[in-house]
Design an enzyme around this catalytic site. Structure first.
Site, short mmCIF file in Angstrom:
data_model
loop_
_atom_site.label_atom_id
_atom_site.label_comp_id
_atom_site.label_asym_id
_atom_site.label_seq_id
_atom_site.Cartn_x
_atom_site.Cartn_y
_atom_site.Cartn_z
N TYR A 111 -6.10 -6.20 -11.56
CA TYR A 111 -5.86 -6.77 -9.92
C TYR A 111 -6.66 -5.91 -9.09
O TYR A 111 -7.23 -4.86 -9.45
CB TYR A 111 -4.43 -6.24 -9.94
CG TYR A 111 -3.80 -5.02 -9.87
CD1 TYR A 111 -4.03 -4.16 -10.86
CD2 TYR A 111 -3.59 -4.29 -8.59
CE1 TYR A 111 -3.51 -2.84 -11.03
CE2 TYR A 111 -2.98 -2.92 -8.44
CZ TYR A 111 -3.05 -2.18 -9.62
OH TYR A 111 -2.85 -0.94 -9.66
N LYS A 155 -8.84 -1.57 -13.52
CA LYS A 155 -7.66 -1.76 -12.80
C LYS A 155 -7.04 -2.74 -13.26
O LYS A 155 -6.80 -4.01 -12.68
CB LYS A 155 -7.94 -2.04 -11.47
CG LYS A 155 -6.94 -1.66 -10.29
CD LYS A 155 -7.36 -1.63 -8.71
CE LYS A 155 -6.35 -1.29 -7.95
NZ LYS A 155 -5.36 -0.29 -7.99
N GLU A 179 -5.35 12.23 -12.18
CA GLU A 179 -5.07 11.52 -10.91
C GLU A 179 -3.82 11.34 -10.66
O GLU A 179 -2.87 11.89 -11.59
CB GLU A 179 -6.00 10.24 -10.87
CG GLU A 179 -5.43 9.27 -11.95
CD GLU A 179 -6.13 7.77 -11.84
OE1 GLU A 179 -6.50 7.55 -10.75
OE2 GLU A 179 -6.15 7.31 -12.82
N LEU A 197 -9.22 6.13 -12.33
CA LEU A 197 -9.57 4.69 -11.53
C LEU A 197 -10.51 5.37 -10.60
O LEU A 197 -10.15 6.32 -9.80
CB LEU A 197 -8.24 4.17 -10.94
CG LEU A 197 -8.76 2.91 -10.28
CD1 LEU A 197 -8.87 1.94 -11.22
CD2 LEU A 197 -7.63 2.34 -9.15
C1 LIG Z 1 -3.97 5.11 -10.92
C2 LIG Z 1 -4.55 4.82 -9.39
N1 LIG Z 1 -5.39 5.70 -9.36
C3 LIG Z 1 -6.27 5.98 -8.02
C4 LIG Z 1 -5.77 4.70 -6.96
C5 LIG Z 1 -6.18 4.69 -5.48
O1 LIG Z 1 -7.49 3.82 -5.53
P1 LIG Z 1 -7.91 3.01 -4.24
O2 LIG Z 1 -8.29 4.08 -3.18
O3 LIG Z 1 -8.98 2.19 -4.49
O4 LIG Z 1 -6.68 2.17 -3.61
C6 LIG Z 1 -4.80 3.86 -7.42
C7 LIG Z 1 -4.39 2.78 -6.22
O5 LIG Z 1 -3.54 2.08 -6.52
C8 LIG Z 1 -4.05 3.91 -8.65
O6 LIG Z 1 -3.27 2.97 -9.01
#
Ligand SMILES: Cc1ncc(COP(=O)(O)O)c(C=O)c1O
Length: 293
Positions: free
Chosen positions: A39, A154, A186, A210
């Site tokens: 996703y 993701k 994270e 991620l």
């Molecule tokens: C586990 C995780 N880390 C980091 C992020 C932040 O990523 P982004 O800035 O691309 O939304 C998300 C966003 O949903 C996430 O689910």
């Protein structure tokens, strides 16, 4: 208000825009049975997809990592999502899109050949501004990172993230920062950046996190504000020494952290670094929304 507006929101399913109530997905879909799906969540400002190329690149990467063929070329994705945004009334919102491996009779772990992926997208209302978060900062707790070792994909397999967020909520925190072998990875749905002096440190990309699209932008803005950027691991027991800690995500963009496990960070209030980055972000957003379509 938003709930009413978005209840009648159309959704995109397998090439067509349909009313959400009429969208049907098979219970045999592997996205449903195995979370065999990828996703993305993409912010939309004034009806324009924000950081589209970055989100698209990550989508392609995630699809490739689980051996799914991208169902559409980029211009088709843009066209479909543009129509969805328009039919949802446009403005400021987010697009959620998901590609699953598709439905297949056997419910077998074996990855089947030649089934048609299910492609779904919907709009989400913008998160309302959270004055508490912006004025006092987020309370976060450290929790053991119990997720798998491919957090760079993701994937919709988010049960660990959901349970960890729930656990954080039970401790009065709005986010958990996850710790693997003593190192911070994270948040459950955010990346982390720590500021000490004039140095912004964030864990390096790798299978444990991620690669956040928002984090890259914030780091870019941080560099142009004169901060030094370091992509280095952060020891969980060193985190509370930071002057400031920020969380980044597409839905909240930039959120200051006030405390970690009840230890105040800096003064325990959003700090001056956050203030600078927030202004830089607002300038960036202004340039984006007033720029060419
Ligand atoms: C586990 C995780 N880390 C980091 C992020 C932040 O990523 P982004 O800035 O691309 O939304 C998300 C966003 O949903 C996430 O689910």
């Amino acid at each position: 208000m938003h709930a009413e507006r978005f209840q009648v929101t159309p959704v995109f399913l397998n090439g067509r825009i349909v009313p959400r109530e009429e969208a049907r997905i098979s219970p045999l879909d592997r996205g449903y049975l195995f979370a065999d799906a990828i996703y993305e969540v993409i912010p939309v400002y004034r009806s324009k997809l924000f950081l589209w190329s970055e989100h698209y690149r990550r989508l392609e990467r995630s699809l490739g990592a689980i051996g799914l063929t991208n169902p559409y070329p980029e211009h088709k994705w843009r066209g479909h999502l543009g129509t969805l945004i328009q039919q949802a009334g446009g403005g400021d919102l987010s697009v959620y899109l998901q590609v699953s491996r598709g439905a297949e009779e056997s419910r077998d772990h074996h990855v089947p050949e030649g089934i048609t992926p299910t492609v779904f997208a919907m709009t989400l209302p913008p998160l309302p501004p959270d004055p508490i978060l912006e004025q006092t900062g987020a309370r976060v707790v450290l929790l053991e990172d119990i997720r798998w070792h491919r957090c760079d994909i993701k994937s919709t397999a988010l049960l660990a993230n959901v349970l960890l967020r729930h656990e954080a909520g039970g401790k009065g925190a709005s986010e958990a920062l996850l710790v693997r072998d003593g190192w911070v990875t994270e948040g459950t749905s955010s990346n982390v950046i720590a500021l000490r002096g004039s140095i912004l440190t964030t864990p390096p990309d790798g299978p444990e996190i991620l690669p956040g699209v928002t984090r890259e932008l914030v780091l870019r803005l941080g560099a142009s504000e004169g901060f030094t950027i370091r992509r280095e691991r952060i020891r969980a027991d060193q985190l509370i020494k930071a002057d400031e800690i920020w969380l980044t995500s597409s839905r909240r963009i930039l959120a200051p952290v006030s405390s970690v496990d009840d230890h105040p960070i800096g003064t325990g209030r959003p700090g001056p670094g956050y203030g600078r980055l927030r202004l830089a972000w607002l300038r960036h957003l202004d340039a984006f929304t007033t720029g060419a379509p």
